[in-house]
Motif scaffolding. Structure first.
Motif, PDB file in Angstrom:
ATOM      1  N   ALA A 147       0.781  -1.142   0.036  1.00 15.34           N
ATOM      2  CA  ALA A 147      -0.008   0.217   0.024  1.00 15.34           C
ATOM      3  C   ALA A 147       0.846   1.345   0.144  1.00 15.34           C
ATOM      4  O   ALA A 147       1.937   1.203   0.800  1.00 15.34           O
ATOM      5  N   LEU A 148       0.369   2.271  -0.717  1.00 13.91           N
ATOM      6  CA  LEU A 148       1.212   3.478  -0.794  1.00 13.91           C
ATOM      7  C   LEU A 148       0.751   4.245   0.447  1.00 13.91           C
ATOM      8  O   LEU A 148      -0.595   4.591   0.696  1.00 13.91           O
ATOM      9  N   LEU A 149       1.702   5.039   1.117  1.00 12.02           N
ATOM     10  CA  LEU A 149       1.363   5.716   2.495  1.00 12.02           C
ATOM     11  C   LEU A 149       0.959   7.368   1.795  1.00 12.02           C
ATOM     12  O   LEU A 149       1.633   7.808   1.470  1.00 12.02           O
ATOM     13  N   LEU A 150      -0.409   7.665   2.421  1.00 11.75           N
ATOM     14  CA  LEU A 150      -0.831   8.761   2.062  1.00 11.75           C
ATOM     15  C   LEU A 150      -1.136   9.515   3.473  1.00 11.75           C
ATOM     16  O   LEU A 150      -2.007   9.393   4.341  1.00 11.75           O
ATOM     17  N   ASP A 151      -0.078  10.494   3.966  1.00 11.52           N
ATOM     18  CA  ASP A 151      -0.218  11.080   5.366  1.00 11.52           C
ATOM     19  C   ASP A 151      -0.772  12.469   5.064  1.00 11.52           C
ATOM     20  O   ASP A 151      -0.341  13.140   4.547  1.00 11.52           O
ATOM     21  N   THR A 152      -1.785  12.600   5.759  1.00 13.90           N
ATOM     22  CA  THR A 152      -2.811  13.665   5.219  1.00 13.90           C
ATOM     23  C   THR A 152      -2.585  14.928   6.398  1.00 13.90           C
ATOM     24  O   THR A 152      -3.365  15.750   6.896  1.00 13.90           O
ATOM     25  N   THR A 153      -1.654  14.602   7.518  1.00 19.37           N
ATOM     26  CA  THR A 153      -1.629  15.660   8.400  1.00 19.37           C
ATOM     27  C   THR A 153      -1.686  17.132   8.063  1.00 19.37           C
ATOM     28  O   THR A 153      -2.413  17.904   8.484  1.00 19.37           O
ATOM     29  N   ASP A 154      -0.791  17.340   6.954  1.00 17.33           N
ATOM     30  CA  ASP A 154      -0.651  18.695   6.258  1.00 17.33           C
ATOM     31  C   ASP A 154      -1.249  19.069   5.165  1.00 17.33           C
ATOM     32  O   ASP A 154      -0.761  19.858   4.529  1.00 17.33           O
ATOM     33  N   MET A 155      -2.483  18.223   4.933  1.00 16.59           N
ATOM     34  CA  MET A 155      -3.039  18.071   3.671  1.00 16.59           C
ATOM     35  C   MET A 155      -4.491  18.513   3.726  1.00 16.59           C
ATOM     36  O   MET A 155      -5.037  17.808   4.540  1.00 16.59           O
ATOM     37  N   GLY A 156      -4.998  19.218   2.669  1.00 14.65           N
ATOM     38  CA  GLY A 156      -6.404  19.257   2.485  1.00 14.65           C
ATOM     39  C   GLY A 156      -7.036  18.244   1.725  1.00 14.65           C
ATOM     40  O   GLY A 156      -6.324  17.459   1.283  1.00 14.65           O
ATOM     41  N   VAL A 157      -8.370  18.039   1.904  1.00  8.94           N
ATOM     42  CA  VAL A 157      -9.060  17.018   0.971  1.00  8.94           C
ATOM     43  C   VAL A 157      -8.771  17.086  -0.511  1.00  8.94           C
ATOM     44  O   VAL A 157      -8.191  15.945  -1.082  1.00  8.94           O
ATOM     45  N   ASP A 158      -8.674  18.029  -1.156  1.00 10.38           N
ATOM     46  CA  ASP A 158      -8.469  18.295  -2.671  1.00 10.38           C
ATOM     47  C   ASP A 158      -7.207  17.610  -2.733  1.00 10.38           C
ATOM     48  O   ASP A 158      -7.186  17.131  -3.898  1.00 10.38           O
ATOM     49  N   GLU A 159      -6.328  18.289  -1.958  1.00 12.88           N
ATOM     50  CA  GLU A 159      -4.816  17.475  -2.359  1.00 12.88           C
ATOM     51  C   GLU A 159      -4.821  16.006  -2.227  1.00 12.88           C
ATOM     52  O   GLU A 159      -4.082  15.571  -2.950  1.00 12.88           O
TER      53      GLU A 159
END
Ligand code: CDP
Length: 215
Positions: free
Chosen positions: A192-204
């Motif tokens: 699985a590819l890791l997507l850390d959204t801590t500093d990321m908005g939904v759009d990004e």
């Protein structure tokens, strides 16, 4: 073979929102697997079956009369969209989700969502157990602090009283339970590819998943 994108991750990471937006962008179907565990917990409660009764709950899970109609969820023909989102049913969902017979009873129902032109599936074990052959697997997470703040904002927007510290503590114990149980533990799978959204908005976050999908 129907193309499948799996998005697994912890509570309040925003994976549901991202998964729905990705599905809409691609014109794919969407599976909210957590809702199936919530429906099972609610069906048991309404029939007076205790959540720990593995065989009785598995039987209910296998016979669940559930309909997903856009954003609405029906159980036995009744609209339970809001009822399955309560805190109590969330706890019940995590209890019934730890029972192996319940998980296998829900497998065929989850596989049935994989219809043309494609599926985006959101949960804890989508890429590992339910759709191991998925073409794209994402593990979506965010820091404990960011997830607590998101859930807090969500509750306030819904007009519910919310205490940030209590929410953070609740998320932590839910994660610990999901991680420690014997079946479908919460972890990032090797493929699985890791997507850390801590500093990321939904759009990004949506853009990132779509760009992985296209490349
Ligand atoms: O986001 P949140 O954890 O509040 O809720 P959810 O995604 O609707 O899932 C409810 C519960 O079902 C979780 O706490 C998990 O314990 C369980 N679950 C699971 O075991 N496997 C899945 N594929 C999805 C949810």
């Amino acid at each position: 073979l129907v193309p499948v994108i799996t998005i697994d991750g912890p509570s309040a990471s925003g994976k549901g929102t991202v998964a729905q937006r990705v599905a809409a962008a691609l014109g794919f179907h969407y599976l909210d697997s957590g809702a199936l565990y919530r429906l099972t917990a609610l069906a048991a409660e309404r029939r007076g079956v205790v959540w720990r009764d593995e065989l009785a709950v598995a039987k209910l899970a296998g016979e669940l009369d559930a309909v997903f109609d856009g954003a609405a969820v029906l159980l036995d023909g009744n609209n339970v969209t809001e009822a399955i989102r309560s805190e109590g049913i969330g706890i019940g969902a995590s209890v019934v989700a730890a029972l192996p017979a319940v998980r296998s009873a829900l497998l065929a129902r989850q596989h049935a969502f994989a219809e043309a032109p494609g599926l985006v599936a959101d949960g804890r074990d989508m890429g590992s157990v339910v759709f191991p052959d998925a073409r794209l697997k994402v593990f979506l997470t965010a820091s404990a602090q960011a997830r607590a703040e998101r859930r807090h904002k969500q509750l306030l927007a819904a007009g519910e009283p919310a205490d940030l510290a209590a929410i953070a503590a609740d998320l932590e114990s839910r994660d610990a339970r999901d991680r420690a149980r014997k079946v479908a533990p919460l972890q990032q799978w090797a493929d699985a590819l890791l997507l850390d959204t801590t500093d990321m908005g939904v759009d990004e976050a949506v853009e990132q998943v779509l760009s992985w999908w296209k490349n």
